[in-house]
Design a protein around this motif. Structure first.
Motif, short mmCIF file in Angstrom:
data_model
loop_
_atom_site.label_atom_id
_atom_site.label_comp_id
_atom_site.label_asym_id
_atom_site.label_seq_id
_atom_site.Cartn_x
_atom_site.Cartn_y
_atom_site.Cartn_z
N ALA A 153 25.37 52.04 47.09
CA ALA A 153 24.47 50.92 47.33
C ALA A 153 24.79 50.34 48.70
N PRO A 154 23.93 49.44 49.22
CA PRO A 154 24.23 48.88 50.54
C PRO A 154 25.65 48.31 50.66
N LEU A 155 26.18 47.74 49.55
CA LEU A 155 27.57 47.30 49.50
C LEU A 155 28.15 47.74 48.17
N SER A 156 29.14 48.61 48.21
CA SER A 156 29.77 49.14 47.00
C SER A 156 31.26 48.85 47.02
N PHE A 157 31.80 48.58 45.82
CA PHE A 157 33.23 48.36 45.66
C PHE A 157 33.83 49.50 44.86
N LYS A 158 35.13 49.62 44.94
CA LYS A 158 35.85 50.61 44.15
C LYS A 158 35.48 50.47 42.69
N ASN A 159 35.29 51.59 42.02
CA ASN A 159 34.90 51.61 40.61
C ASN A 159 36.11 51.31 39.74
N ALA A 160 36.49 50.02 39.73
CA ALA A 160 37.65 49.58 38.94
C ALA A 160 37.47 48.11 38.60
N ALA A 161 38.03 47.71 37.48
CA ALA A 161 37.96 46.30 37.07
C ALA A 161 38.80 45.45 38.00
N GLY A 162 38.44 44.17 38.09
CA GLY A 162 39.22 43.23 38.88
C GLY A 162 38.35 42.34 39.75
N ASN A 163 38.99 41.52 40.57
CA ASN A 163 38.26 40.63 41.46
C ASN A 163 37.56 41.44 42.54
N LYS A 164 36.30 41.11 42.80
CA LYS A 164 35.52 41.82 43.81
C LYS A 164 35.26 40.95 45.03
N ILE A 165 34.89 39.68 44.81
CA ILE A 165 34.60 38.78 45.92
C ILE A 165 35.24 37.43 45.63
N ASP A 166 36.02 36.95 46.57
CA ASP A 166 36.52 35.59 46.54
C ASP A 166 35.79 34.82 47.63
N TYR A 170 36.24 31.49 47.81
CA TYR A 170 37.27 30.51 48.14
C TYR A 170 38.39 30.70 47.14
N TYR A 171 39.63 30.75 47.63
CA TYR A 171 40.77 30.91 46.74
C TYR A 171 41.95 30.17 47.35
N ASN A 172 42.39 29.10 46.67
CA ASN A 172 43.56 28.33 47.09
C ASN A 172 44.69 28.72 46.14
N THR A 173 45.61 29.53 46.61
CA THR A 173 46.69 30.04 45.74
C THR A 173 47.63 28.95 45.26
N SER A 174 47.75 27.84 45.98
CA SER A 174 48.67 26.78 45.55
C SER A 174 48.10 25.96 44.39
N THR A 175 46.76 25.89 44.26
CA THR A 175 46.16 25.10 43.17
C THR A 175 45.43 25.97 42.14
N SER A 176 45.41 27.27 42.38
CA SER A 176 44.65 28.21 41.54
C SER A 176 43.15 27.91 41.53
N ASP A 177 42.68 27.19 42.52
CA ASP A 177 41.26 26.88 42.66
C ASP A 177 40.58 28.12 43.22
N ARG A 178 39.72 28.76 42.40
CA ARG A 178 39.16 30.06 42.79
C ARG A 178 37.68 30.12 42.46
N TYR A 179 36.89 30.55 43.41
CA TYR A 179 35.45 30.71 43.25
C TYR A 179 35.09 32.13 43.66
N GLY A 180 34.50 32.90 42.75
CA GLY A 180 34.20 34.27 43.10
C GLY A 180 33.53 35.06 42.00
N ILE A 181 33.56 36.37 42.20
CA ILE A 181 32.94 37.32 41.28
C ILE A 181 33.96 38.40 40.97
N GLN A 182 34.04 38.77 39.71
CA GLN A 182 34.90 39.87 39.31
C GLN A 182 34.21 40.72 38.26
N VAL A 183 34.75 41.91 38.06
CA VAL A 183 34.22 42.83 37.06
C VAL A 183 35.35 43.16 36.10
N GLN A 184 35.06 43.04 34.81
CA GLN A 184 35.98 43.48 33.78
C GLN A 184 35.23 44.50 32.91
#
Length: 181
Positions: free
Chosen positions: A14-27, A29-43
């Protein structure tokens, strides 16, 4: 640049393809100190859109329109699971809520369809609330899957029985205590 782009794959399909594996695909915004995370993942068999920190009181996913200067919210899914359409979701301790509302216009309406035909609605406006069977069918009240009461399309009420009169009450044994008005 022409063609498909692959992230973690040499064969993008596709125009944008990710590795065929489960997990986070797009972040976004991700603040590791507060665990504040906005994104898309595949499970496994699931697409997840996530927002906010681990707590229920922050974040949420909003849908709406933006004209370049103002965002107008149409729907919100809160991190606590409450949903608001046309308004912010109500908060009742221990409950999950679906709140329909609008600051102006006619009020809120929840329609139900069967085979693409509007058959039932619940609505509220400045004059109060309304439960409406659109078609000439009864409104049935049941507990544990067993009918207990019905209001037929003529307005007759039957408790424990299909009504033959304006009010028709039948005892549980089906014999004694019959009242017809």
């Amino acid at each position: 640049f022409a063609g498909n782009v692959g992230i973690g794959t040499d064969s993008p399909l596709a125009p944008l393809s990710f590795k065929n594996a489960a997990g986070n695909k797009i972040d976004f915004y991700y603040n590791t100190s507060t665990s504040d995370r906005y994104g898309i993942q595949v499970q496994t068999s699931e697409l997840r859109i996530h927002s906010g920190a681990a707590g229920d009181s922050t974040g949420g996913i909003t849908f709406g329109k933006d004209n370049g200067t103002t965002f107008t919210e149409a729907m919100r899914v809160g991190n606590d699971g409450n949903v608001g359409i046309g308004t912010a979701p109500n908060q009742y301790a221990g409950y999950t809520t679906l709140t329909l509302g609008r600051a102006a216009e006619n009020g809120s309406l929840l329609d139900f369809e069967y085979q693409n035909t509007r058959t039932f609605s619940v609505y509220a406006n400045v004059n109060g609330g309304n439960i409406n069977v659109i078609t000439a069918k009864p409104l049935i009240f049941a507990t544990s899957g067993t009918e207990q009461m019905r209001i037929d399309s003529s307005g007759n009420v039957g408790i424990g029985v299909t009504p033959e009169n304006l009010l028709h009450i039948k005892a549980a044994d089906g014999v004694t205590g019959v009242l017809k008005i």
